[in-house]
Design a protein around this motif. Structure first.
Motif, PDB file in Angstrom:
ATOM      1  N   ASP A   1      31.375  -9.392   8.853  1.00  0.00           N
ATOM      2  CA  ASP A   1      29.986  -9.442   9.282  1.00  0.00           C
ATOM      3  C   ASP A   1      29.150 -10.106   8.192  1.00  0.00           C
ATOM      4  O   ASP A   1      29.273  -9.767   7.005  1.00  0.00           O
ATOM      5  N   THR A   2      28.300 -11.050   8.598  1.00  0.00           N
ATOM      6  CA  THR A   2      27.394 -11.711   7.650  1.00  0.00           C
ATOM      7  C   THR A   2      25.991 -11.767   8.251  1.00  0.00           C
ATOM      8  O   THR A   2      25.451 -12.844   8.475  1.00  0.00           O
ATOM      9  N   PRO A   3      25.377 -10.628   8.525  1.00  0.00           N
ATOM     10  CA  PRO A   3      24.082 -10.633   9.208  1.00  0.00           C
ATOM     11  C   PRO A   3      23.048 -11.474   8.475  1.00  0.00           C
ATOM     12  O   PRO A   3      22.854 -11.335   7.271  1.00  0.00           O
ATOM     13  N   HIS A   4      22.428 -12.389   9.225  1.00  0.00           N
ATOM     14  CA  HIS A   4      21.379 -13.283   8.724  1.00  0.00           C
ATOM     15  C   HIS A   4      21.899 -14.296   7.700  1.00  0.00           C
ATOM     16  O   HIS A   4      21.094 -14.935   7.012  1.00  0.00           O
ATOM     17  N   VAL A   5      23.212 -14.452   7.609  1.00  0.00           N
ATOM     18  CA  VAL A   5      23.805 -15.467   6.737  1.00  0.00           C
ATOM     19  C   VAL A   5      24.697 -16.361   7.582  1.00  0.00           C
ATOM     20  O   VAL A   5      25.766 -15.935   8.017  1.00  0.00           O
ATOM     21  N   PRO A   6      24.273 -17.616   7.847  1.00  0.00           N
ATOM     22  CA  PRO A   6      23.030 -18.136   7.288  1.00  0.00           C
ATOM     23  C   PRO A   6      21.767 -17.764   8.062  1.00  0.00           C
ATOM     24  O   PRO A   6      20.680 -17.820   7.492  1.00  0.00           O
ATOM     25  N   HIS A   7      21.884 -17.397   9.364  1.00  0.00           N
ATOM     26  CA  HIS A   7      20.636 -17.082  10.059  1.00  0.00           C
ATOM     27  C   HIS A   7      20.734 -15.892  11.006  1.00  0.00           C
ATOM     28  O   HIS A   7      20.120 -14.877  10.752  1.00  0.00           O
ATOM     29  N   GLY A   8      21.497 -15.933  12.080  1.00  0.00           N
ATOM     30  CA  GLY A   8      21.433 -14.903  13.111  1.00  0.00           C
ATOM     31  C   GLY A   8      21.848 -13.503  12.658  1.00  0.00           C
ATOM     32  O   GLY A   8      22.723 -13.331  11.807  1.00  0.00           O
ATOM     33  N   TRP A   9      21.213 -12.497  13.275  1.00  0.00           N
ATOM     34  CA  TRP A   9      21.573 -11.096  13.030  1.00  0.00           C
ATOM     35  C   TRP A   9      23.028 -10.844  13.392  1.00  0.00           C
ATOM     36  O   TRP A   9      23.709 -10.015  12.788  1.00  0.00           O
ATOM     37  N   ASP A  10      23.537 -11.588  14.384  1.00  0.00           N
ATOM     38  CA  ASP A  10      24.878 -11.357  14.901  1.00  0.00           C
ATOM     39  C   ASP A  10      25.956 -12.136  14.147  1.00  0.00           C
ATOM     40  O   ASP A  10      27.122 -12.121  14.549  1.00  0.00           O
ATOM     41  N   CYS A  11      25.609 -12.803  13.074  1.00  0.00           N
ATOM     42  CA  CYS A  11      26.545 -13.696  12.374  1.00  0.00           C
ATOM     43  C   CYS A  11      27.761 -12.965  11.815  1.00  0.00           C
ATOM     44  O   CYS A  11      27.675 -11.840  11.326  1.00  0.00           O
ATOM     45  N   GLY A  12      28.879 -13.658  11.876  1.00  0.00           N
ATOM     46  CA  GLY A  12      30.107 -13.209  11.244  1.00  0.00           C
ATOM     47  C   GLY A  12      31.035 -14.390  11.071  1.00  0.00           C
ATOM     48  O   GLY A  12      30.858 -15.428  11.716  1.00  0.00           O
ATOM     49  N   LEU A  13      32.032 -14.250  10.191  1.00  0.00           N
ATOM     50  CA  LEU A  13      32.932 -15.355   9.871  1.00  0.00           C
ATOM     51  C   LEU A  13      34.364 -14.850   9.785  1.00  0.00           C
ATOM     52  O   LEU A  13      34.600 -13.645   9.614  1.00  0.00           O
ATOM     53  N   LEU A  14      35.312 -15.776   9.880  1.00  0.00           N
ATOM     54  CA  LEU A  14      36.734 -15.438   9.915  1.00  0.00           C
ATOM     55  C   LEU A  14      37.482 -16.025   8.719  1.00  0.00           C
ATOM     56  O   LEU A  14      37.185 -17.132   8.274  1.00  0.00           O
ATOM     57  N   MET A  15      38.473 -15.282   8.257  1.00  0.00           N
ATOM     58  CA  MET A  15      39.366 -15.745   7.201  1.00  0.00           C
ATOM     59  C   MET A  15      40.810 -15.606   7.667  1.00  0.00           C
ATOM     60  O   MET A  15      41.205 -14.549   8.194  1.00  0.00           O
ATOM     61  N   ASP A  16      41.590 -16.686   7.529  1.00  0.00           N
ATOM     62  CA  ASP A  16      43.016 -16.649   7.863  1.00  0.00           C
ATOM     63  C   ASP A  16      43.812 -16.397   6.592  1.00  0.00           C
ATOM     64  O   ASP A  16      43.798 -17.221   5.667  1.00  0.00           O
ATOM     65  N   SER A  17      44.509 -15.270   6.552  1.00  0.00           N
ATOM     66  CA  SER A  17      45.242 -14.899   5.338  1.00  0.00           C
ATOM     67  C   SER A  17      46.464 -15.766   5.107  1.00  0.00           C
ATOM     68  O   SER A  17      46.873 -15.987   3.957  1.00  0.00           O
TER      69      SER A  17
END
Length: 243
Positions: A139-155
């Motif tokens: 979860d990355t809320p407000h990064v860079p903008h939206g409250w719903d932001c999130g990002l993925l990492m492939d191990s």
């Protein structure tokens, strides 16, 4: 590999089993830009970002050059925005077992209503096995903008699907680069700053740096290979200095 000569849409493998699909466009005023999607091919394939709805035929054509589109299992988005999920329902229509993949916030406020199929909503830190690859949601809320932001990492490959972070101008002709992308992305950000600059922005970027990614799968511009931890820390410093 160019999959559409008219638009220049192209596909390149940037890490083992991870393909960058890129379409060059012109922004208002004639500024060159690009929209990228990332296809992770595995037992349960994942497409991260759909591109705008009008771009669906181009992205579908590109995916089909790598695998059967019907195999697609997850259609991921960082946050609700046209270039993230504009053609989400078109993908759900051509891939009968595919479901949206998003944050719990995105599911609650948007995707449960917008999507034609219920999403797989991931909690912060949750992992999802795709076969040889396992991705983890942050979860990355407000990064860079939206409250719903999130990002993925492939191990498996150390690939960080970083969405709008490190957005670069230009057509992104080089699929994967080791050159500086922070400078161009910061120069692009300054005139129309699209970061929310929330109180926790630097903390979130520093947390992401701890993942030590080796490849950054940027949604606009070239993907990047190198010490992603250092680059993310430098971005945190730049964003903090801009406040």
């Amino acid at each position: 590999m160019i999959t559409n000569p008219q638009t220049g849409t192209n596909v390149h493998e940037i890490a083992d089993g991870i393909y960058r699909i890129s379409t060059p466009v012109e922004l208002p005023g004639g500024q060159p830009f690009s929209f990228n999607q990332y296809l992770l091919v595995d037992d349960e394939p994942l497409l991260f970002h759909t591109g705008p709805r009008a771009m669906f035929p181009l992205v579908r054509e590109a995916v089909a050059s790598v695998m059967a589109v019907e195999r697609l299992r997850y259609v991921g988005l960082s946050h609700v925005e046209a270039d993230e999920c504009g053609s989400l329902n078109e993908w759900l229509a051509v891939a009968p077992t595919a479901v949206p993949l998003c944050s719990q916030i995105a599911a609650m406020v948007s995707i449960n209503d917008l999507a034609d199929r219920p999403p797989r909503a991931l909690a912060d830190g949750e992992q999802l096995a795709l076969g040889r690859h396992t991705v983890q949601w942050f979860d990355t809320p407000h990064v860079p903008h939206g409250w719903d932001c999130g990002l993925l990492m492939d191990s498996a490959t150390g690939t960080f699907f970083c969405g709008d972070l490190f957005t670069q101008p230009g057509h992104g002709e080089q699929a994967l680069t080791e050159a500086d992308i922070l400078g161009p992305s910061e120069a692009f950000r300054q005139p129309m700053d699209y970061f929310a600059h929330a109180p926790q922005t630097a903390t979130i970027l520093t947390r992401l740096a701890q993942l030590k990614p080796r490849t950054l799968a940027c949604m606009h511009g070239s993907a990047w290979r190198g010490d992603g931890s250092v680059l993310l820390r430098h971005l945190a410093e730049a964003v903090s200095a801009a406040r």
